[in-house]
Enzyme design. Structure first.
Site, mmCIF file in Angstrom:
data_model
loop_
_atom_site.group_PDB
_atom_site.id
_atom_site.type_symbol
_atom_site.label_atom_id
_atom_site.label_comp_id
_atom_site.label_asym_id
_atom_site.label_seq_id
_atom_site.Cartn_x
_atom_site.Cartn_y
_atom_site.Cartn_z
ATOM 1 N N SER A 25 -9.476 1.293 3.588
ATOM 2 C CA SER A 25 -8.728 2.152 2.683
ATOM 3 C C SER A 25 -7.696 1.376 1.873
ATOM 4 C CB SER A 25 -8.011 3.245 3.500
ATOM 5 O OG SER A 25 -6.996 2.673 4.312
ATOM 6 N N SER A 31 -9.896 -1.309 7.469
ATOM 7 C CA SER A 31 -9.262 -0.978 6.195
ATOM 8 C C SER A 31 -8.505 -2.119 5.542
ATOM 9 C CB SER A 31 -8.330 0.233 6.364
ATOM 10 O OG SER A 31 -9.098 1.404 6.500
ATOM 11 N N LYS A 68 0.832 -1.200 0.000
ATOM 12 C CA LYS A 68 0.000 0.000 0.000
ATOM 13 C C LYS A 68 0.868 1.252 0.000
ATOM 14 C CE LYS A 68 -3.866 1.766 2.872
ATOM 15 N NZ LYS A 68 -4.661 1.424 4.092
#
Length: 527
Positions: A188, A212, A107
């Site tokens: 996220s 997330s 990420k």
């Protein structure tokens, strides 16, 4: 070091696409291949890490900003192929290991060496080239992994606005769900989830503060593990909350998640929370394959299942699978009274810690062109760059966090104690003890909603993420099938440091259910 140019974001208003033909797989057919399968193919001489890495690079080119335009990957690291060739040389010299030569995407709030910035999706960090690996990335490299690229995400890990659209960042644009391209990916770790689901890497790394990892994993048909807080280092990761932040693996199988966790976990002297991990890191993959469901007591907090009839029916099917393998399902009829107020306490903790932790991160950066040093600086940047940063939603959470005092504020200290106690001692631990069960099971999340930029997220239905996130306890989600073509997951939750056992339970359920369905890249549901 000069930053490399990121992959261009997709055209956000592109017309719906027809179902896509299978994209090319480059030098080696990587689609739906597990980490174990790839490692075995390299060990046998059938292929090489370089060929596999090229296969993923070609697949990203065919699917990320072409074909279904998934928009899951912000950047491919320029040294990935060279790193893969080094792994091949090491293998030829006799090295082996489950992660040797395996390409991984992380990420884009996680720092990596080289000229690619770590942006958290914001142009405020467009020049954030630190040329350092986060300790979890360094451990993956030490295990032999190839760090392939950076995944898109909800900007600032979805902590900028109450009206945000999950999966969108100013730098990366909007990530698309591979099961129905008009549907949301949840936040996220959206890009990490989609990259894993669509076989853009063998495995990915996401981060979670509350939901997330687990929500995007469930919503994109993959496995996601939010580990016990402190099992994986958080250093050199753009933060929200040191009380709740953690990184974790996102993969297509439980075994792959276990392999990755084994490579990522461990003590980091720069992250005090990991001191508790001493003696707790296991051979997670080596423990799998056992008949752990026979005789296992699994608690189901019925007042947290929700009233979505289709989701409840799918969850009951999953419980029947567990029963068929010998588990006993114990209903917990009332679980909320003892945890009343935990959400409000958590919100206070996140606001206070975000302000403090973000300043610590920004002020700890090596000398580069990032000028922001505080949350107030980020707010000013967004205001000055409204056309890009505030195009679809505001920065209301930033503004609310900026109003908070420091971490000696009694309001914050009381909220942190309350959130941890209610979620842990009075929440998960009380349910486990009162019902005399070892783990809890819940639907992870309801099927995802349409992506509507500028109109926020249409969250509905139950969510299993709150208590384990607030307590810092492990939370594993595993695919339990599709509802109207959209994936949903089953969550397994335990007390602190039971990550190894949750993986065993998830693996046993996965082997018995075979519930995961690969994505078809349809323009919408029902086509």
């Amino acid at each position: 070091m000069r930053a490399v140019r990121l992959l261009a974001p997709l055209a956000l208003l592109a017309a719906p696409l027809a179902a896509q033909d299978a994209p090319p797989n480059g030098d080696y057919p990587v689609e739906e291949k597990s980490i174990s399968e790839l490692e075995a193919a390299m060990q046998s001489g059938e292929t090489t890490s370089a060929a596999i890495t090229q296969g993923y690079i070609d697949r990203i080119a065919a699917m990320n900003h072409a074909g279904p335009e998934l928009n899951a990957v912000i950047a491919v690291l320029p040294g990935a192929l060279e790193e893969a060739r080094r792994r091949d040389t090491e293998r030829a010299a006799g090295r082996s290991g489950p992660m040797l030569g395996i390409p991984v995407i992380v990420k884009d709030n996680i720092e990596t060496k080289g000229p690619v910035p770590t942006t958290a999706g914001s142009y405020a960090l467009e020049s954030n080239v630190t040329d350092r690996d986060a300790p979890l990335v360094a451990k993956l490299r030490e295990a032999g992994a190839v760090i392939l690229g950076k995944a898109n995400l909800s900007e600032w890990a979805n902590f900028r606005s109450n009206d945000s659209t999950s999966g969108w960042s100013a730098v990366g644009g909007l990530t698309r769900n591979p099961y129905a391209l008009d549907r949301n990916t949840c936040g996220s770790s959206s890009g990490s989830a989609v990259a894993a689901a669509a076989s853009l890497a063998a495995g990915t790394v996401g981060t979670e503060t509350d939901g997330s990892i687990t929500c995007p994993a469930s919503s994109n048909g993959i496995v996601g593990l939010k580990p016990t807080l402190g099992l994986v280092s958080r250093r050199f990761i753009v933060p929200i909350s040191h009380s709740q932040d953690t990184a974790g693996p996102m993969t297509r199988t439980v075994r792959d998640a276990a392999i990755m966790l084994g490579a990522m976990a461990g003590v980091d002297s720069g992250d005090p929370a990991t001191a508790a991990a001493v003696g707790r890191v296991s051979d997670y993959a080596g423990l799998l394959g056992r008949d752990v469901l026979k005789g296992l007591q699994i608690g189901v907090p019925r007042d947290r299942v929700g009233d979505d009839a289709a989701l409840t029916a799918k969850f009951e099917e999953a419980l029947d699978v567990l029963r068929a393998q010998g588990a006993t399902i114990v209903d917990i009829d009332e679980s909320r009274e003892a945890t009343e107020g935990v959400g409000e306490a958590e919100f206070q903790v996140l606001l206070s810690e975000f302000k403090a932790d973000m300043a610590d991160y920004l002020q700890g950066l090596p000398d580069n062109d990032v000028t922001a040093k505080t949350l107030a600086d980020l707010i000013a940047f967004n205001e000055a760059d409204k056309a890009r940063e505030l195009r679809y939603f505001d920065q209301s959470l930033f503004l609310e966090a900026q109003k908070q005092g420091d971490l000696s504020d009694p309001k914050y200290l009381k909220a942190r104690e309350t959130a941890t106690r209610l979620a842990g001692q009075m929440g998960i631990d009380k349910m486990l003890a009162d019902a005399k069960v070892t783990v809890l099971a819940l639907p992870t999340r309801s099927p995802v909603w349409l992506s509507t930029l500028g109109e926020g997220d249409n969250f509905s239905g139950p969510s299993a993420s709150g208590l384990p996130a607030q307590a810092g306890y492990p939370h594993l989600t595993v695919p339990m099938g599709l509802i109207d073509g959209l994936p949903v997951g089953i969550s397994f939750i335990g007390t602190a440091w039971t990550d190894d056992f949750l993986l065993q339970v998830g693996d046993a359920y996965e082997r018995a259910s075979k519930a995961r369905v690969p994505p078809r890249y349809l323009p919408t549901v029902g086509q």
